[in-house]
Scaffold this active site. Structure first.
Site, short mmCIF file in Angstrom:
data_model
loop_
_atom_site.label_atom_id
_atom_site.label_comp_id
_atom_site.label_asym_id
_atom_site.label_seq_id
_atom_site.Cartn_x
_atom_site.Cartn_y
_atom_site.Cartn_z
N CYS B 97 16.54 -84.21 4.24
CA CYS B 97 16.80 -82.95 5.20
C CYS B 97 18.26 -83.37 5.69
O CYS B 97 17.61 -84.83 6.43
CB CYS B 97 15.93 -82.92 6.27
SG CYS B 97 15.89 -82.16 7.56
N LEU B 204 21.43 -72.07 9.79
CA LEU B 204 22.65 -71.60 9.90
C LEU B 204 22.79 -71.06 10.30
O LEU B 204 22.37 -70.40 11.43
CB LEU B 204 22.84 -70.76 8.13
CG LEU B 204 23.84 -70.86 7.43
CD1 LEU B 204 24.62 -71.01 6.39
CD2 LEU B 204 24.81 -69.67 8.82
N GLU B 205 24.07 -71.18 11.26
CA GLU B 205 24.61 -71.21 12.23
C GLU B 205 26.21 -70.65 12.27
O GLU B 205 26.38 -72.19 11.46
CB GLU B 205 24.56 -72.12 13.62
CG GLU B 205 24.66 -71.69 14.52
CD GLU B 205 23.42 -72.86 16.44
OE1 GLU B 205 22.21 -72.70 15.95
OE2 GLU B 205 24.34 -73.57 16.82
N PRO B 373 23.50 -80.91 15.80
CA PRO B 373 23.11 -79.70 16.11
C PRO B 373 21.98 -79.82 17.58
O PRO B 373 21.10 -80.72 17.96
CB PRO B 373 22.41 -79.35 15.08
CG PRO B 373 21.71 -80.08 13.76
CD PRO B 373 22.55 -81.42 14.55
N GLY B 374 22.66 -78.85 18.48
CA GLY B 374 21.87 -78.65 19.95
C GLY B 374 20.43 -77.47 19.42
O GLY B 374 19.93 -77.05 17.93
N HIS B 399 20.32 -87.78 15.69
CA HIS B 399 19.92 -86.55 14.36
C HIS B 399 20.20 -85.04 15.34
O HIS B 399 20.18 -83.66 14.82
CB HIS B 399 19.26 -86.42 13.68
CG HIS B 399 17.97 -85.99 13.66
ND1 HIS B 399 16.68 -86.59 14.53
CD2 HIS B 399 17.00 -84.86 12.84
CE1 HIS B 399 15.72 -85.34 14.91
NE2 HIS B 399 15.99 -84.89 13.66
N GLY B 400 19.36 -85.72 16.54
CA GLY B 400 19.96 -83.48 17.00
C GLY B 400 19.33 -83.66 18.80
O GLY B 400 19.45 -84.80 19.06
#
Lengths: 136, 476
Positions: B97, B204-205, B373-374, B399-400
């Protein structure tokens, strides 16, 4: 319905029960399917033979659920109910009754795997019960 | 549990805290983060990891740590490659991932007036959510190519551009992957899913660069305020899940043969050098290659979507691609001695410092890019690896943001429409296959990403490069 859904910070689990160990396995399979798929309209049209074995009760339960998950996610089958029979030490064979998945019963959650995290299998006055958490 | 605060960013749990621990635990956490971490079992899980045979150095907890299965999510552990173990739980069900960040030639001024149209186009073109099928109908023979050769194989097949995998951890392909170590079930589960994002926290952002914190690094990555980037978070889908399941089932019996006992069955492990260990690693590498090929396919679809809307001259380039569920053989200095170790990163990102030989030439002077990523609707960060990561965390960071609320708790008393409207009022458009997909990923369900970043940068593990603001979110 012999199960209830439980929560866990990142994931989801269930408690399932039945008068005999085999009934508990059937209820656990039903719990897993109901978490993964919208089963409202699924018919028990076709039999799918599902077998599993383990080294003890816990691994038999996890391996059985992994077999069911493979049918749900890999073979794209939705189940209405399960019949389970013991066929040796830590070995079961069963029939899952259901039909191929279609748009009529969409997926609810993708279950990545069945875990041993806080897994329990206990024998109580009413029969057997288990708690299982799923990685989603 | 006795926690010893070492400084503003680190706490330590001693080895004698519990019997069986072979090393201590270091958690990277400020006080506010620590109070959140202590609400679940993640530190107990980090202590369980400290019992693994052949663990080298401490069991590490990143500030985004939360309770997982066996390993905590946000955990890092290195084991001796010759005498230690490999644990599939230390990689997780979703092998490789990871996050791929893509830069574009578009700016916020181009996209803002057409944001809804853009999000809708991508949502139509890229399969997301629980639907299992992607548009890439690959043959069993092509699947072998994917498993052996990863993302570069998809480029050869016409789904990408030559330089796409130059900017990726391991070039988008782990060597020594063996498709034969992957079961036919795993192949059956995964083959139709190539080119799909999946569900849960995958997304997906479309984002815009909000602020730059390191001019040199931003310039090397062609980033400037107002530039549109696209962040993709997904993994190896059913193929990786089945590989993990298959090997966990095998390892119970193998552990007995190797006389290994662990405090949590989900921590099942075998010696790296055993046939079971080598076979798992060969299958894990193949699943990792599938994940990279998956992200490559999604990039190909994204290029199509953006060119349909903004013209053939629209370019999309990979800024970098990092995995955060993986076990990798690396060389690290442990207690002054250079050792050959297997670094398990479970919900943790590799973060190599400047001049490391595994960093592409264009980034050598800045360090390896890391993406954090937030939650949906909040900022994400670009960092670069720093020397502290090499000294203290086997070249790893967070990682987040890290989950705070259960999915049920996140859904409770909330309405998807209202959440969508509130985000829209802030200029963020969200599309999801299901209402639950939106509710379960609300910003309140996660820790504050800025606080997590403050810890890893404060501790010297990474350096901040840019803060990204979301504009459009496509939820799995």
């Amino acid at each position: 319905m012999n199960f209830e859904v439980l929560e866990h910070t990142a994931d989801i689990g269930f408690r399932a029960w039945g008068p005999a160990f085999e009934n508990m396995l059937a209820a656990a399979a039903q719990a897993l399917v109901s978490i993964a798929v919208e089963i409202g309209t699924v018919r028990d049209a076709e039999p799918y033979p599902i077998a599993a074995k383990g080294e003890d009760r816990e691994s038999l339960l996890v391996n059985w659920l992994n077999e069911v998950l493979y049918y749900v996610d890999g073979r794209q089958v939705a189940f209405r109910r399960f019949d389970v029979k013991s066929c040796g030490e830590w070995q079961v064979s069963g029939i899952g009754w259901g039909e191929p998945r279609s748009e009529a019963h969409p997926a609810k959650l993708i279950v990545k795997g069945v875990t041993y995290h806080q897994l329990s299998v206990t024998n109580c006055a009413e029969g057997w019960q288990c708690t299982v958490f799923l990685d989603i | 549990m006795q926690l010893h605060r070492l400084d503003e960013w680190r706490v330590r749990i001693d080895r004698d805290e519990r019997r069986g621990m072979k090393t201590h635990v270091i958690a990277f956490a400020s006080e506010p983060i620590l109070s959140q971490i202590r609400k679940d079992l993640s530190l107990e899980q980090a202590m369980n990891v400290a019992t693994l045979p052949g663990i080298a150095g401490p069991s590490l907890a990143m500030p985004d740590i939360h309770q997982g299965y066996g390993f905590p999510i946000g955990g890092v552990a290195a084991t001796d490659y010759r005498h230690g173990v490999v644990s599939p739980g230390g990689v997780g069900f979703d092998i490789n991932c990871g996050v791929r960040l893509m830069g574009t030639t578009l700016t916020e001024a181009d996209v803002r007036p057409r944001l809804k149209e853009t999000v809708d186009q991508i949502f139509r073109d890229i399969p997301c959510g629980t639907g299992g099928k992607g548009p890439f109908d690959i043959s069993p023979r092509q699947l072998e190519g994917v498993l052996s050769r990863g993302a570069p194989y998809m480029v050869e097949q016409g789904f990408g551009e030559t330089r796409d995998n130059e900017f990726s951890e391991a070039g988008g392909c782990l060597q020594e992957a063996d498709p034969d170590a992957v079961s036919s079930r795993a192949k059956e589960r995964g083959r139709p899913q190539l080119g799909t994002v999946g569900s849960g926290n995958h997304f997906l952002e479309i984002q815009t660069v909000e602020s730059i914190h390191d001019e040199a690094a931003a310039s090397a990555m062609h980033l400037e305020p107002g530039r549109i980037v696209v962040l993709l978070h997904c993994g190896s889908r059913g193929l990786g899940h089945q590989v993990c399941t298959d090997y966990l089932a095998e390892m119970g019996a193998a552990m007995k043969r190797h006389d290994i006992a662990v405090p949590d069955r989900q921590l099942a492990c075998v010696p790296v050098q055993s046939p079971e260990g080598q076979s798992y690693l060969a299958a894990m590498r193949a699943a990792a290659n599938f994940a990279w090929a998956n992200r490559q396919c999604i990039l190909h679809l994204l290029r199509g979507s953006l060119r349909k809307l903004y013209g053939a001259g629209t370019h999309v380039r990979v800024l970098y691609d990092v995995c955060h569920n993986i076990a990798k053989r690396e060389k690290h200095v442990v207690d002054g001695v250079k050792r050959d170790v297997l670094v398990h990163r479970k919900g943790a990102t590799r973060a190599f410092p400047p001049n490391h030989h595994e960093i592409p030439q264009d980034y050598k002077h800045i360090g390896q890019p890391v993406f954090v990523p937030g939650s949906m609707g909040t900022a994400s960060w670009i960092l670069t690896g720093a020397d502290g990561a090499m000294r203290e965390t086997f070249g790893s960071v967070c990682h987040g943001a890290g989950r705070l609320l259960s999915r049920t708790a996140a859904r409770k008393g909330r309405n998807a429409r209202e959440v969508q409207d509130a985000l829209a009022a802030r200029g963020i458009i969200v599309r999801s296959e299901t209402r639950d997909g939106i509710l379960e990923e609300i910003p309140e369900a996660y820790k504050d990403v800025d606080e997590v970043i403050a810890v890893v940068t404060g501790a010297g593990l990474a350096k901040p490069v840019a803060r990204l603001r979301p504009m459009g979110v496509i939820k799995g």
